[in-house]
Write a protein that holds these residues in place. Structure first.
Motif, PDB file in Angstrom:
ATOM      1  N   ARG A  42       0.858  -1.188   0.000  1.00 29.14           N
ATOM      2  CA  ARG A  42       0.000   0.000   0.000  1.00 29.14           C
ATOM      3  C   ARG A  42       0.893   1.237   0.000  1.00 29.14           C
ATOM      4  N   VAL A  43       0.496   2.270  -0.738  1.00 27.84           N
ATOM      5  CA  VAL A  43       1.318   3.476  -0.889  1.00 27.84           C
ATOM      6  C   VAL A  43       0.532   4.700  -0.433  1.00 27.84           C
ATOM      7  N   VAL A  44       1.105   5.424   0.528  1.00 23.30           N
ATOM      8  CA  VAL A  44       0.519   6.665   1.030  1.00 23.30           C
ATOM      9  C   VAL A  44       1.485   7.798   0.715  1.00 23.30           C
ATOM     10  N   GLY A  45       1.038   8.757  -0.080  1.00 24.69           N
ATOM     11  CA  GLY A  45       1.855   9.909  -0.426  1.00 24.69           C
ATOM     12  C   GLY A  45       1.335  11.163   0.244  1.00 24.69           C
ATOM     13  N   VAL A  46       2.264  12.009   0.692  1.00 27.99           N
ATOM     14  CA  VAL A  46       1.896  13.281   1.321  1.00 27.99           C
ATOM     15  C   VAL A  46       2.737  14.376   0.672  1.00 27.99           C
ATOM     16  N   ILE A  47       2.086  15.328   0.043  1.00 27.22           N
ATOM     17  CA  ILE A  47       2.817  16.338  -0.724  1.00 27.22           C
ATOM     18  C   ILE A  47       2.164  17.708  -0.566  1.00 27.22           C
ATOM     19  N   PRO A  48       2.963  18.761  -0.380  1.00 25.80           N
ATOM     20  CA  PRO A  48       2.386  20.108  -0.294  1.00 25.80           C
ATOM     21  C   PRO A  48       1.878  20.575  -1.661  1.00 25.80           C
ATOM     22  N   GLN A  49       0.848  21.396  -1.639  1.00 29.38           N
ATOM     23  CA  GLN A  49       0.279  21.929  -2.875  1.00 29.38           C
ATOM     24  C   GLN A  49       1.353  22.581  -3.741  1.00 29.38           C
ATOM     25  N   ALA A  50       2.271  23.315  -3.107  1.00 33.07           N
ATOM     26  CA  ALA A  50       3.307  24.035  -3.855  1.00 33.07           C
ATOM     27  C   ALA A  50       4.242  23.104  -4.615  1.00 33.07           C
ATOM     28  N   LEU A  51       4.308  21.833  -4.211  1.00 37.70           N
ATOM     29  CA  LEU A  51       5.210  20.887  -4.866  1.00 37.70           C
ATOM     30  C   LEU A  51       4.482  19.895  -5.775  1.00 37.70           C
ATOM     31  N   VAL A  52       3.168  20.005  -5.859  1.00 36.57           N
ATOM     32  CA  VAL A  52       2.403  19.040  -6.659  1.00 36.57           C
ATOM     33  C   VAL A  52       2.912  19.005  -8.092  1.00 36.57           C
ATOM     34  N   ASP A  53       3.119  20.175  -8.684  1.00 36.40           N
ATOM     35  CA  ASP A  53       3.600  20.227 -10.066  1.00 36.40           C
ATOM     36  C   ASP A  53       5.110  19.984 -10.150  1.00 36.40           C
ATOM     37  N   LYS A  54       5.862  20.585  -9.231  1.00 37.64           N
ATOM     38  CA  LYS A  54       7.321  20.481  -9.267  1.00 37.64           C
ATOM     39  C   LYS A  54       7.802  19.049  -9.087  1.00 37.64           C
ATOM     40  N   GLU A  55       7.195  18.321  -8.152  1.00 34.13           N
ATOM     41  CA  GLU A  55       7.614  16.946  -7.884  1.00 34.13           C
ATOM     42  C   GLU A  55       6.713  15.922  -8.577  1.00 34.13           C
ATOM     43  N   LEU A  56       5.785  16.418  -9.393  1.00 36.43           N
ATOM     44  CA  LEU A  56       4.923  15.526 -10.162  1.00 36.43           C
ATOM     45  C   LEU A  56       4.214  14.521  -9.258  1.00 36.43           C
ATOM     46  N   ALA A  57       3.169  14.980  -8.613  1.00 35.13           N
ATOM     47  CA  ALA A  57       2.434  14.154  -7.652  1.00 35.13           C
ATOM     48  C   ALA A  57       2.030  12.817  -8.259  1.00 35.13           C
ATOM     49  N   ASN A  58       2.205  11.782  -7.481  1.00 35.73           N
ATOM     50  CA  ASN A  58       1.926  10.417  -7.926  1.00 35.73           C
ATOM     51  C   ASN A  58       0.449  10.088  -7.699  1.00 35.73           C
ATOM     52  N   ARG A  59      -0.323  10.110  -8.767  1.00 36.50           N
ATOM     53  CA  ARG A  59      -1.771   9.882  -8.660  1.00 36.50           C
ATOM     54  C   ARG A  59      -2.112   8.399  -8.505  1.00 36.50           C
ATOM     55  N   GLN A  60      -1.105   7.538  -8.537  1.00 40.44           N
ATOM     56  CA  GLN A  60      -1.362   6.105  -8.364  1.00 40.44           C
ATOM     57  C   GLN A  60      -1.243   5.654  -6.905  1.00 40.44           C
ATOM     58  N   CYS A  61      -1.023   6.601  -6.009  1.00 43.23           N
ATOM     59  CA  CYS A  61      -0.985   6.259  -4.585  1.00 43.23           C
ATOM     60  C   CYS A  61      -2.358   5.743  -4.156  1.00 43.23           C
ATOM     61  N   ASP A  62      -2.354   4.822  -3.189  1.00 38.25           N
ATOM     62  CA  ASP A  62      -3.616   4.392  -2.595  1.00 38.25           C
ATOM     63  C   ASP A  62      -4.260   5.542  -1.835  1.00 38.25           C
ATOM     64  N   GLU A  63      -3.416   6.357  -1.213  1.00 41.55           N
ATOM     65  CA  GLU A  63      -3.856   7.610  -0.589  1.00 41.55           C
ATOM     66  C   GLU A  63      -2.871   8.687  -1.014  1.00 41.55           C
ATOM     67  N   LEU A  64      -3.369   9.787  -1.543  1.00 40.83           N
ATOM     68  CA  LEU A  64      -2.522  10.937  -1.857  1.00 40.83           C
ATOM     69  C   LEU A  64      -3.093  12.132  -1.105  1.00 40.83           C
ATOM     70  N   HIS A  65      -2.337  12.592  -0.113  1.00 46.83           N
ATOM     71  CA  HIS A  65      -2.770  13.732   0.693  1.00 46.83           C
ATOM     72  C   HIS A  65      -2.043  14.985   0.209  1.00 46.83           C
ATOM     73  N   ILE A  66      -2.781  15.974  -0.232  1.00 52.93           N
ATOM     74  CA  ILE A  66      -2.199  17.254  -0.654  1.00 52.93           C
ATOM     75  C   ILE A  66      -2.421  18.233   0.486  1.00 52.93           C
ATOM     76  N   VAL A  67      -1.316  18.649   1.097  1.00 60.68           N
ATOM     77  CA  VAL A  67      -1.374  19.499   2.288  1.00 60.68           C
ATOM     78  C   VAL A  67      -0.855  20.892   1.944  1.00 60.68           C
ATOM     79  N   GLN A  68      -0.926  21.790   2.911  1.00 59.77           N
ATOM     80  CA  GLN A  68      -0.561  23.187   2.640  1.00 59.77           C
ATOM     81  C   GLN A  68       0.887  23.531   2.982  1.00 59.77           C
ATOM     82  N   THR A  69       1.456  22.866   4.002  1.00 60.16           N
ATOM     83  CA  THR A  69       2.804  23.242   4.447  1.00 60.16           C
ATOM     84  C   THR A  69       3.704  22.020   4.586  1.00 60.16           C
ATOM     85  N   MET A  70       5.007  22.279   4.613  1.00 55.38           N
ATOM     86  CA  MET A  70       5.971  21.208   4.829  1.00 55.38           C
ATOM     87  C   MET A  70       5.835  20.638   6.241  1.00 55.38           C
TER      88      MET A  70
END
Length: 197
Positions: A63-91
């Motif tokens: 199972r894959v859980v990803g946690v990424i800030p909104q500011a890095l969604v594009d820069k780090e290319l958010a992984n949409r294949q995570c079982d859970e992808l949490h987009i948060v506001q701060t580091m």
């Protein structure tokens, strides 16, 4: 998919590095986590070693859980294949959620983000904010210099051997993962890290 029996937070580079051994190690880590019915918690990106460890975990049945800030969604290319992808506001929110969702921590090769995450969670451990094991996978000698520097810090009186003892460094991914999961133990009580950092 069965409920994961453990959860490992992996810190690693959003770049692949210049040695194929780094990606091979990330793949081995992900495969081990997946093959042992584990859960990967990581920074949510799909590039570099981050993407490699996530994809290897997924393909091995983990199972894959990803946690990424909104500011890095594009820069780090958010992984949409995570079982859970949490987009948060701060580091801070990212790191607290990653730590709360994990039973153990493992650092692979990476850059300043990886260093910062490892040192922060190591600091939290020495302060008693959590009691979760920490590992450093030294791939192809990548962390030789850092480990030498840390021993120099002990020798210079700025760190104690007990602090070094909190960080398990190894060149063997499988042995290190097995030790971390064993040290974590079953059914740890959750620690509300967001309330103390």
């Amino acid at each position: 998919m069965a409920e994961p029996t453990f959860s490992v937070c992996v810190y690693c580079g959003s770049r692949p590095g210049d040695n194929a051994a780094y990606a091979q190690a990330a793949q081995a880590v992900g495969q081990w986590i997946g093959a042992h019915n584990g859960q990967l918690v990581y920074g949510g990106g799909r590039s570099g070693l981050m993407g490699t460890v996530a994809e290897a975990t997924r393909l091995a049945g983990g199972r894959v859980v990803g946690v990424i800030p909104q500011a890095l969604v594009d820069k780090e290319l958010a992984n949409r294949q995570c079982d859970e992808l949490h987009i948060v506001q701060t580091m801070h929110e990212r790191k607290a959620m990653m730590a709360e969702r994990s039973d153990a921590f493992l650092a692979l090769p990476g850059g300043i983000g990886t260093f910062e995450e490892l040192f922060e969670v190591w600091t939290w451990r020495q302060l008693g904010y959590h009691d979760k094991p920490l590992g450093l996978l030294n791939v192809a000698g990548y962390y030789d210099g850092l480990l030498g520097f840390l021993q120099g810090s002990v020798a210079s009186g700025f760190m104690g051997e007990w602090q070094m003892g909190l960080l398990h460094a190894s060149t063997d991914a499988e042995a290190l993962l097995r030790a971390l999961v064993q040290d974590a133990g079953p059914d740890q009580a959750p620690v509300p890290l967001r309330s103390v950092i």
